[in-house]
Design an enzyme around this catalytic site. Structure first.
Site, PDB file in Angstrom:
ATOM      1  N   ASN A 196      18.495  40.019  -3.515  1.00 57.26           N
ATOM      2  CA  ASN A 196      17.858  40.741  -4.614  1.00 57.26           C
ATOM      3  C   ASN A 196      16.889  41.724  -3.978  1.00 57.26           C
ATOM      4  O   ASN A 196      16.019  41.328  -3.204  1.00 57.26           O
ATOM      5  CB  ASN A 196      17.097  39.793  -5.547  1.00 57.26           C
ATOM      6  CG  ASN A 196      16.285  40.576  -6.583  1.00 57.26           C
ATOM      7  OD1 ASN A 196      16.735  41.618  -7.051  1.00 57.26           O
ATOM      8  ND2 ASN A 196      15.090  40.103  -6.906  1.00 57.26           N
ATOM      9  N   GLY A 197      17.031  43.006  -4.282  1.00 57.97           N
ATOM     10  CA  GLY A 197      16.141  44.025  -3.720  1.00 57.97           C
ATOM     11  C   GLY A 197      16.949  45.257  -3.337  1.00 57.97           C
ATOM     12  O   GLY A 197      18.105  45.411  -3.727  1.00 57.97           O
ATOM     13  N   GLU A 204      14.233  50.253 -28.285  1.00 63.75           N
ATOM     14  CA  GLU A 204      14.920  49.570 -27.178  1.00 63.75           C
ATOM     15  C   GLU A 204      15.733  48.370 -27.642  1.00 63.75           C
ATOM     16  O   GLU A 204      16.630  47.934 -26.924  1.00 63.75           O
ATOM     17  CB  GLU A 204      13.938  49.163 -26.084  1.00 63.75           C
ATOM     18  CG  GLU A 204      12.987  48.060 -26.446  1.00 63.75           C
ATOM     19  CD  GLU A 204      12.163  47.633 -25.229  1.00 63.75           C
ATOM     20  OE1 GLU A 204      12.640  47.724 -24.098  1.00 63.75           O
ATOM     21  OE2 GLU A 204      11.021  47.219 -25.440  1.00 63.75           O
ATOM     22  N   TRP A 259      22.419  43.064 -11.138  1.00 59.12           N
ATOM     23  CA  TRP A 259      22.196  44.274 -11.946  1.00 59.12           C
ATOM     24  C   TRP A 259      22.440  45.427 -10.991  1.00 59.12           C
ATOM     25  O   TRP A 259      21.641  45.673 -10.090  1.00 59.12           O
ATOM     26  CB  TRP A 259      20.781  44.279 -12.508  1.00 59.12           C
ATOM     27  CG  TRP A 259      20.556  45.384 -13.492  1.00 59.12           C
ATOM     28  CD1 TRP A 259      21.248  45.598 -14.652  1.00 59.12           C
ATOM     29  CD2 TRP A 259      19.579  46.419 -13.425  1.00 59.12           C
ATOM     30  NE1 TRP A 259      20.758  46.702 -15.306  1.00 59.12           N
ATOM     31  CE2 TRP A 259      19.734  47.221 -14.584  1.00 59.12           C
ATOM     32  CE3 TRP A 259      18.590  46.761 -12.532  1.00 59.12           C
ATOM     33  CZ2 TRP A 259      18.946  48.330 -14.845  1.00 59.12           C
ATOM     34  CZ3 TRP A 259      17.787  47.864 -12.780  1.00 59.12           C
ATOM     35  CH2 TRP A 259      17.978  48.644 -13.920  1.00 59.12           C
ATOM     36  N   LYS A 294      15.322  43.283 -17.305  1.00 61.82           N
ATOM     37  CA  LYS A 294      13.977  42.757 -17.543  1.00 61.82           C
ATOM     38  C   LYS A 294      12.951  43.409 -16.627  1.00 61.82           C
ATOM     39  O   LYS A 294      11.808  43.590 -16.990  1.00 61.82           O
ATOM     40  CB  LYS A 294      13.956  41.241 -17.336  1.00 61.82           C
ATOM     41  CG  LYS A 294      12.630  40.571 -17.686  1.00 61.82           C
ATOM     42  CD  LYS A 294      12.208  40.838 -19.109  1.00 61.82           C
ATOM     43  CE  LYS A 294      10.831  40.321 -19.414  1.00 61.82           C
ATOM     44  NZ  LYS A 294      10.324  40.813 -20.703  1.00 61.82           N
ATOM     45  N   LYS A 310       9.451  49.369 -28.956  1.00 60.96           N
ATOM     46  CA  LYS A 310      10.113  48.126 -29.370  1.00 60.96           C
ATOM     47  C   LYS A 310      11.313  48.452 -30.253  1.00 60.96           C
ATOM     48  O   LYS A 310      12.400  47.930 -30.087  1.00 60.96           O
ATOM     49  CB  LYS A 310       9.137  47.230 -30.138  1.00 60.96           C
ATOM     50  CG  LYS A 310       8.141  46.522 -29.286  1.00 60.96           C
ATOM     51  CD  LYS A 310       8.668  45.297 -28.585  1.00 60.96           C
ATOM     52  CE  LYS A 310       9.118  45.437 -27.168  1.00 60.96           C
ATOM     53  NZ  LYS A 310       8.384  46.146 -26.189  1.00 60.96           N
ATOM     54  N   GLU A 318       3.744  51.674 -28.630  1.00 58.31           N
ATOM     55  CA  GLU A 318       4.476  50.448 -28.298  1.00 58.31           C
ATOM     56  C   GLU A 318       5.405  50.053 -29.437  1.00 58.31           C
ATOM     57  O   GLU A 318       6.525  49.616 -29.189  1.00 58.31           O
ATOM     58  CB  GLU A 318       3.497  49.325 -27.975  1.00 58.31           C
ATOM     59  CG  GLU A 318       4.114  47.941 -27.824  1.00 58.31           C
ATOM     60  CD  GLU A 318       5.179  47.829 -26.725  1.00 58.31           C
ATOM     61  OE1 GLU A 318       5.334  48.778 -25.935  1.00 58.31           O
ATOM     62  OE2 GLU A 318       5.862  46.805 -26.690  1.00 58.31           O
ATOM     63  N   CYS A 344      18.104  41.521  -9.590  1.00 57.14           N
ATOM     64  CA  CYS A 344      19.180  40.528  -9.560  1.00 57.14           C
ATOM     65  C   CYS A 344      18.542  39.142  -9.490  1.00 57.14           C
ATOM     66  O   CYS A 344      17.326  39.015  -9.376  1.00 57.14           O
ATOM     67  CB  CYS A 344      20.046  40.725  -8.332  1.00 57.14           C
ATOM     68  SG  CYS A 344      20.755  42.363  -8.213  1.00 57.14           S
ATOM     69  N   HIS A 371       1.389  70.128 -36.010  1.00 57.62           N
ATOM     70  CA  HIS A 371       1.636  71.068 -34.905  1.00 57.62           C
ATOM     71  C   HIS A 371       3.104  71.116 -34.520  1.00 57.62           C
ATOM     72  O   HIS A 371       3.434  71.401 -33.370  1.00 57.62           O
ATOM     73  CB  HIS A 371       0.769  70.672 -33.702  1.00 57.62           C
ATOM     74  CG  HIS A 371      -0.687  70.728 -34.012  1.00 57.62           C
ATOM     75  ND1 HIS A 371      -1.389  71.904 -34.139  1.00 57.62           N
ATOM     76  CD2 HIS A 371      -1.567  69.742 -34.294  1.00 57.62           C
ATOM     77  CE1 HIS A 371      -2.648  71.635 -34.452  1.00 57.62           C
ATOM     78  NE2 HIS A 371      -2.775  70.334 -34.549  1.00 57.62           N
ATOM     79  N   ARG A 410      18.002  38.544 -15.541  1.00 60.15           N
ATOM     80  CA  ARG A 410      17.586  39.447 -14.453  1.00 60.15           C
ATOM     81  C   ARG A 410      18.672  40.450 -14.107  1.00 60.15           C
ATOM     82  O   ARG A 410      18.460  41.405 -13.378  1.00 60.15           O
ATOM     83  CB  ARG A 410      17.236  38.646 -13.200  1.00 60.15           C
ATOM     84  CG  ARG A 410      16.080  37.678 -13.327  1.00 60.15           C
ATOM     85  CD  ARG A 410      15.888  36.864 -12.056  1.00 60.15           C
ATOM     86  NE  ARG A 410      15.510  37.732 -10.960  1.00 60.15           N
ATOM     87  CZ  ARG A 410      14.245  38.056 -10.677  1.00 60.15           C
ATOM     88  NH1 ARG A 410      13.264  37.603 -11.430  1.00 60.15           N
ATOM     89  NH2 ARG A 410      13.964  38.854  -9.672  1.00 60.15           N
TER      90      ARG A 410
END
Ligand code: AGP
Length: 607
Positions: A101-102, A487, A75, A602, A484, A480, A2, A503, A27
């Site tokens: 936040n947490g 997502e 969030w 994020k 990308k 990667e 958050c 295989h 965030r």
């Protein structure tokens, strides 16, 4: 994750809070709220959805009076994104408002205790226990109440608090969640990160775990949890507001892709002095390095794939065994870690819960920990024995790009640094360093060499699935590249070691199935070439990523992406760039919310 903000000064607080929350919306953005103190009264405005809804409800803050306040963008972790669960949360007596936040890990026990004590709850959140504890412990001194509250909390918190009996004051307290104070003239601020502050002040103070602050318009006092006042240095933020804005690009992601030459240069250049790699932040001797028997890299998501990309150079040059482990797996795997283990922890945000937990677990088993993070003062950086920052600047898009490439660049530098200190490389060091110094230019070339990417995006954006294949260093980048793509464009994408196709996976290849084949490592190019022929014979369409003069690949691929020739050991930061751009333009074709993909945040600060 958050975002929290706080303001106290001589101007109306609400517009300042709303402006700060807009900068922190990346965030978390499923609900938001502000509390502003007007004399002895605390007013609260909360909404579900984006900050825009809060601006509408408060008429851009004009219908909320007062010069002191706190704000929050959420969030959801505990409790659905509803107005009741949105922050700020009020105490039963209305004298306190809190933003957080947490995660408070012992909130259920505290909730029961507080209910027994007669407090009632309006929300399902863990946060609400905090505001009732503060009320319960308040005897006229907010600092005292905060210290006693902190002693009861287990977990992580960046807190903002206001009290109607302390007009003009805001309080900030940090444990394992980022919290930065903004030092103004006649006004002061706090926020979860600097992007919410730089338009008001460039002078900031990074709170550390176990510290809290009392801010008024003219003063900032900082204390430890014993109540001892402490002095903290002021850091001057050098990058400007535009750096945190879109800078003329349609999306933060595209801006950050284009920033990669500068970001990689900013990360590498200051660490090359007199033809050597220098890490001023690492006070390690040759003896320390000789004592390392294994290197374990741990991270999540793209940071994990950065570890996969950097592993080849680290192992090849240092000759120390390197394993790359998913943090969410490592933390529960009873890992074989001891004092001879170097744990490299990679995290852009420095706040990823699984990464922090894995780090704590390995540290408890004796590992030396080296963090590679992008956010100064982040939790990972406060736990690590050593921290090497990626100087990528703020990364706002949820999908990391410059965060990834600067992480890989640091791993390349570490490989050369450690190998050179151990005497495992000699005069070839100079060549390696020259290659590193050329990387920013090569990344720019990789951007400029591929004007056809938007056309490929048009061609492939409706595909049912995309397969990314490669071997060795190409395989790490393929991982990667696939992440990308999936997502931000929501296309099902998977990366496979090219040698693995036969295989099982090759059973999925049908007519016109798009395959993205990475062919940037000459040492195994022939093998990947045969994989391309294999899939083409089953009707696949191959988009190959390779060098301009690679005639063999050019003769078999249907479409081509290019990168400039570079030592494959250090090419990962270059070959990912066309794949980032391909994912971006496919997502654009699919009208996706590129900077804030659905279901993603994020930084994943929860398990
Ligand atoms: C990257 O594009 C993703 N958003 C995600 O995988 C991210 O890399 C992961 O959550 C780790 O985040 P961190 O680097 O902040 O720890």
């Amino acid at each position: 994750m958050c975002g929290i903000v706080g303001f106290t000064g001589k101007q109306s607080a609400a517009p300042v809070l709303l402006d700060g929350l807009k900068k922190l919306e990346y965030r978390g953005y499923d609900s938001a709220g502000i509390s502003v103190m007007d004399g002895k009264k605390i007013a609260v405005s909360k909404v579900t959805g984006r900050i825009a809804n809060l601006c509408e409800k408060t008429q851009d803050g004009t219908n909320v009076s007062g010069f002191t306040g706190i704000g929050h963008t959420r969030w959801a972790t505990h409790g659905a994104p509803t107005e009741e669960n949105a922050h700020p949360h009020l105490s039963n007596d209305g004298r306190f408002a809190v933003v957080h936040n947490g995660i408070i890990e012992n909130y259920l026990i505290l909730r029961e205790e507080l209910k027994q004590a007669g407090y009632h709850f309006d929300s399902e959140t863990d946060t609400e226990v905090i505001v009732h504890l503060v009320e319960m412990y308040y005897r006229g001194d907010v600092k005292e109440a905060l210290m006693r509250t902190a002693n009861r909390l287990q977990g992580s918190y960046a807190l903002g608090v206001i009290c109607s009996e302390q007009p003009g004051k805001i309080y900030a307290m940090r444990e394992a969640s980022p919290l930065i104070l903004g030092v103004g003239v006649g006004e002061n601020f706090f926020a979860s990160d600097v992007t919410a502050l730089v338009s008001h002040t460039r002078n900031v103070i990074y709170l550390e775990d176990g510290e809290f602050a009392e801010l008024s318009g003219d003063s900032i006092r900082i204390f430890d949890l014993s109540g001892q006042q402490i002095h903290k240095k002021i850091t001057r933020i050098m990058w400007d507001v535009q750096a945190a804005e879109k800078g003329g690009y349609e999306h933060f992601m595209l801006k950050e892709i284009m920033e990669q030459p500068a970001a990689v240069k900013a990360t590498i250049a200051p660490r090359i002095k007199g033809g050597k790699i220098c890490f001023d932040e690492l006070s390690v001797t040759q003896e320390d390095l000789k004592g390392i028997s294994q290197i374990i890299i741990t991270a999540c998501g793209s940071a994990y794939y950065a570890g996969c990309a950097g592993k080849y150079a680290l192992e090849r040059l240092t000759r120390i065994p390197v394993q790359v482990e998913l943090a969410s797996e490592l933390r529960y795997s009873d890992p074989l870690i001891d004092e001879q283990t170097l744990l490299i922890v990679i995290s852009q945000s420095g706040e990823t819960a699984d990464t922090i937990a894995a780090m704590r677990e390995c540290k408890a088993r004796g590992a030396k920990t080296l963090a590679i993070v992008n956010v100064v003062g982040s939790t990972v950086s406060t736990i690590a024995d050593y921290t090497v920052y990626t100087w990528a600047g703020p990364e706002i898009a949820v999908a990391t790009t410059k965060g990834y490439t600067t992480q890989v660049a640091v791993l390349y530098m570490l490989a050369i640094y450690v190998a050179e200190k151990l005497g495992r490389i000699g005069e070839e060091t100079a060549d390696y360093i020259k290659t590193l110094q050329a990387l920013p230019r090569r990344i720019q070339q990789a951007i400029d060499m591929n004007p056809s990417i938007p056309a490929f995006a048009k061609k492939y954006h409706k595909s049912k699935a995309l397969f990314f294949i490669g071997r060795n260093t190409d395989y790490a980048t393929a991982l990667e590249g696939a992440l990308k793509m999936k997502e931000i464009s929501y296309l099902h994408s998977e990366a496979y070691a090219a040698g693995e196709l036969k295989h099982g996976t090759i059973a999925l290849i049908e007519e016109h199935q798009p395959i993205i084949a990475l062919c940037c490592n000459p040492s195994i190019m022939e093998k990947t070439l045969s994989n391309i022929v294999e899939v083409k014979s089953r009707g696949a369409e191959v988009l190959a990523l390779t060098f301009r003069n690679n005639q063999k690949i050019l003769s078999v691929a249907d479409d081509l992406l290019f990168i400039p020739e570079t030592d494959a050991l250090f090419a990962g930061v270059i070959e990912i760039v066309p794949l980032q751009l391909l994912a971006y333009y496919v997502a654009k074709e699919n009208n996706c919310d590129i900077d804030k993909p659905k279901n993603l945040a994020k930084s994943v600060t929860v398990e």
